[in-house]
Write an enzyme that holds these catalytic residues in place. Structure first.
Site, PDB file in Angstrom:
ATOM      1  N   SER A  92       0.854  -1.188   0.000  1.00  0.00           N
ATOM      2  CA  SER A  92       0.000   0.000   0.000  1.00  0.00           C
ATOM      3  C   SER A  92       0.888   1.235   0.000  1.00  0.00           C
ATOM      4  O   SER A  92       2.078   1.167   0.333  1.00  0.00           O
ATOM      5  CB  SER A  92      -0.871   0.000   1.267  1.00  0.00           C
ATOM      6  OG  SER A  92      -1.557   1.227   1.430  1.00  0.00           O
ATOM      7  N   TYR A 120      -2.032  -1.734  10.683  1.00  0.00           N
ATOM      8  CA  TYR A 120      -2.117  -1.786   9.217  1.00  0.00           C
ATOM      9  C   TYR A 120      -0.827  -1.270   8.583  1.00  0.00           C
ATOM     10  O   TYR A 120      -0.250  -1.909   7.695  1.00  0.00           O
ATOM     11  CB  TYR A 120      -3.318  -0.958   8.743  1.00  0.00           C
ATOM     12  CG  TYR A 120      -3.555  -0.996   7.247  1.00  0.00           C
ATOM     13  CD1 TYR A 120      -4.299  -2.016   6.665  1.00  0.00           C
ATOM     14  CD2 TYR A 120      -3.049   0.007   6.415  1.00  0.00           C
ATOM     15  CE1 TYR A 120      -4.538  -2.046   5.292  1.00  0.00           C
ATOM     16  CE2 TYR A 120      -3.273  -0.016   5.057  1.00  0.00           C
ATOM     17  CZ  TYR A 120      -4.018  -1.043   4.502  1.00  0.00           C
ATOM     18  OH  TYR A 120      -4.235  -1.059   3.143  1.00  0.00           O
TER      19      TYR A 120
END
Length: 255
Positions: free
Chosen positions: A146, A159
């Protein structure tokens, strides 16, 4: 329609988190280019829907329920794929579960599940997937990291840690298992998926995100799927241990 002359024709792929969003579009895109696809997900209803979508295109697909936070379920996913299609050539580690929260607020169990599903799962898929790939001459792995791998955001404690860790793991796997196994990461930015609807993100907030991007739109699942297709195809035969950012230019900004 599935293309017999496609860029991954004759290959067999696993896509985790394949029941929706980026995973669904990647599974369909690989099938369009000739791969047989095993869709792994905990969402049985939508997983079967994706298999039907691929079948309607003339492709081959199978659904296996798999919680990637559990090592044995990943091993079963790999075993079932090989058992059904006879080989394994491509793994797209895309699934993740996560909860937001600062280090003070986040429950330790939620940290563990996020890291297990978003980081450990890629290690486990390599542990069992690489020997399977090597039976038929090698293969490719793409990890969904990401933009959070490179920059961090508040309350994304677990995350962001998982996504940053994926880059180090990707590089190490590429070193350890080359030349017959190529390993890369794809780094999506703001991608419009069903998660946005589940979180009830308002239209004006979506527009705000789109305005931040030089491309002046949010990404869609197929934008990332096309990047994954490139990385697993022979066109990327000299590309390994690297990261491909798919963010419409979001990380170009400094404000």
């Amino acid at each position: 329609m599935a293309r017999p002359e496609g860029r991954v024709n004759g290959k067999v792929a696993i896509v985790t988190g394949g029941a929706s969003g980026i995973g669904e579009e990647t599974a369909v895109r690989l099938a369009e280019e000739g791969a047989a696809v095993c869709v792994g997900d905990i969402d049985v209803v939508n997983g079967q829907r994706v298999v039907e979508r691929i079948s309607d295109l003339g492709g081959r697909a199978k659904f296996v329920r798999a919680d990637v936070s559990e090592s044995l379920e990943i091993k079963n996913l790999i075993d079932q794929t090989e058992g059904t299609f006879g080989r394994l050539d491509i793994i797209h580690n895309n699934a993740i579960w996560f909860r937001h929260g600062s280090a003070i607020d986040l429950e330790e169990a939620d940290w563990d599940k996020t890291l297990n599903s978003g980081l450990k799962s890629s290690y486990i898929s390599a542990k069992y997937g690489v020997p399977t790939m090597r039976k038929s001459g090698g293969g490719t792995i793409v990890n969904t990291a990401s933009v959070h791998s490179l920059v961090s955001f508040e309350t994304c404690t677990a995350y962001d840690a998982a996504k940053a860790g994926l880059l180090g793991l990707t590089r190490t796997l590429a070193i350890d298992f080359g030349p017959d196994i190529r390993v890369n990461a794809v780094l999506p930015g703001a991608i419009l998926t069903p998660l946005w609807d589940n979180l009830e993100v308002a239209d004006d907030e979506k527009k705000r995100y789109a305005d931040l991007v030089p491309a002046k739109r949010l990404g869609v699942g197929r934008d990332v799927a096309n990047a994954v297709l490139y990385l697993v195809s022979d066109e990327a035969s000299f590309v390994t241990g690297t990261s491909l950012v798919v963010d419409g230019g979001l990380l170009c900004r400094t404000d």
